[in-house]
Scaffold this motif. Sequence first.
Motif, PDB file in Angstrom:
ATOM      1  N   THR A  21     -10.037   2.903 -12.887  1.00  0.00           N
ATOM      2  CA  THR A  21      -9.445   2.904 -11.373  1.00  0.00           C
ATOM      3  C   THR A  21      -8.066   3.639 -11.322  1.00  0.00           C
ATOM      4  O   THR A  21      -7.530   3.827 -12.264  1.00  0.00           O
ATOM      5  CB  THR A  21      -9.380   1.542 -10.729  1.00  0.00           C
ATOM      6  N   LEU A  22      -7.697   4.057 -10.072  1.00  0.00           N
ATOM      7  CA  LEU A  22      -6.477   4.650  -9.932  1.00  0.00           C
ATOM      8  C   LEU A  22      -5.280   3.564 -10.577  1.00  0.00           C
ATOM      9  O   LEU A  22      -4.464   4.093 -11.086  1.00  0.00           O
ATOM     10  CB  LEU A  22      -6.237   4.687  -8.464  1.00  0.00           C
ATOM     11  N   GLN A  23      -5.613   2.436 -10.408  1.00  0.00           N
ATOM     12  CA  GLN A  23      -4.572   1.370 -10.896  1.00  0.00           C
ATOM     13  C   GLN A  23      -4.380   1.172 -12.381  1.00  0.00           C
ATOM     14  O   GLN A  23      -3.528   0.972 -13.097  1.00  0.00           O
ATOM     15  CB  GLN A  23      -4.715   0.146 -10.126  1.00  0.00           C
ATOM     16  N   ASP A  51      -6.673   2.845  -0.634  1.00  0.00           N
ATOM     17  CA  ASP A  51      -6.389   2.938  -2.162  1.00  0.00           C
ATOM     18  C   ASP A  51      -5.527   3.875  -2.530  1.00  0.00           C
ATOM     19  O   ASP A  51      -4.489   3.770  -3.034  1.00  0.00           O
ATOM     20  CB  ASP A  51      -7.796   2.893  -2.908  1.00  0.00           C
ATOM     21  N   PHE A  52      -5.741   5.228  -2.133  1.00  0.00           N
ATOM     22  CA  PHE A  52      -5.146   6.302  -2.425  1.00  0.00           C
ATOM     23  C   PHE A  52      -3.753   6.377  -1.669  1.00  0.00           C
ATOM     24  O   PHE A  52      -2.720   6.505  -2.415  1.00  0.00           O
ATOM     25  CB  PHE A  52      -5.755   7.717  -2.173  1.00  0.00           C
ATOM     26  N   ASP A  53      -3.808   5.748  -0.614  1.00  0.00           N
ATOM     27  CA  ASP A  53      -2.302   5.640  -0.150  1.00  0.00           C
ATOM     28  C   ASP A  53      -1.304   4.822  -0.574  1.00  0.00           C
ATOM     29  O   ASP A  53      -0.333   5.106  -0.929  1.00  0.00           O
ATOM     30  CB  ASP A  53      -2.508   5.155   1.466  1.00  0.00           C
ATOM     31  N   HIS A  54      -1.940   3.583  -0.951  1.00  0.00           N
ATOM     32  CA  HIS A  54      -1.048   2.754  -1.736  1.00  0.00           C
ATOM     33  C   HIS A  54      -0.776   3.357  -3.002  1.00  0.00           C
ATOM     34  O   HIS A  54       0.572   3.147  -3.731  1.00  0.00           O
ATOM     35  CB  HIS A  54      -1.879   1.540  -1.950  1.00  0.00           C
ATOM     36  N   PHE A  55      -1.804   3.928  -3.810  1.00  0.00           N
ATOM     37  CA  PHE A  55      -1.537   4.656  -5.219  1.00  0.00           C
ATOM     38  C   PHE A  55      -0.333   5.610  -4.937  1.00  0.00           C
ATOM     39  O   PHE A  55       0.815   5.645  -5.698  1.00  0.00           O
ATOM     40  CB  PHE A  55      -2.685   5.324  -5.737  1.00  0.00           C
ATOM     41  N   VAL A  56      -0.376   6.523  -3.944  1.00  0.00           N
ATOM     42  CA  VAL A  56       0.922   7.430  -3.777  1.00  0.00           C
ATOM     43  C   VAL A  56       1.983   6.933  -3.529  1.00  0.00           C
ATOM     44  O   VAL A  56       3.207   7.127  -3.928  1.00  0.00           O
ATOM     45  CB  VAL A  56       0.289   8.638  -2.660  1.00  0.00           C
ATOM     46  N   GLU A  62       4.123  10.476   0.099  1.00  0.00           N
ATOM     47  CA  GLU A  62       3.034  10.377   1.199  1.00  0.00           C
ATOM     48  C   GLU A  62       1.842  11.190   0.642  1.00  0.00           C
ATOM     49  O   GLU A  62       2.135  12.254   0.132  1.00  0.00           O
ATOM     50  CB  GLU A  62       3.305  10.569   2.432  1.00  0.00           C
ATOM     51  N   GLY A  63       0.587  10.892   0.744  1.00  0.00           N
ATOM     52  CA  GLY A  63      -0.595  11.718   0.321  1.00  0.00           C
ATOM     53  C   GLY A  63      -0.739  12.766   1.157  1.00  0.00           C
ATOM     54  O   GLY A  63      -0.273  12.707   2.571  1.00  0.00           O
TER      55      GLY A  63
END
Length: 66
Positions: A21-23, A51-56, A62-63
């Motif tokens: 996963t991204l995490q 999920d991508f927003d939180h990751f970035v 910002e994505g």
Amino acid sequence: MQVTAIQESFAKRISPDQGETLQDLDRSALKEHFRNSGALVFSGFDARREDFDHFVQQFGGEGMTY
């Protein structure tokens, strides 16, 4: 994490290993790839937009959507 060049000296594609996963991604390795290539494109992750927003946001940015 699988890393492939999109162009020889610019941009890397980051794809997950099976079940990754991204995490799970190594943050320091991602930062190094970004410094060396100028852009990272994430593909193949089973993730929602949130999920991508939180990751970035963990990297202070910002994505971008295309």
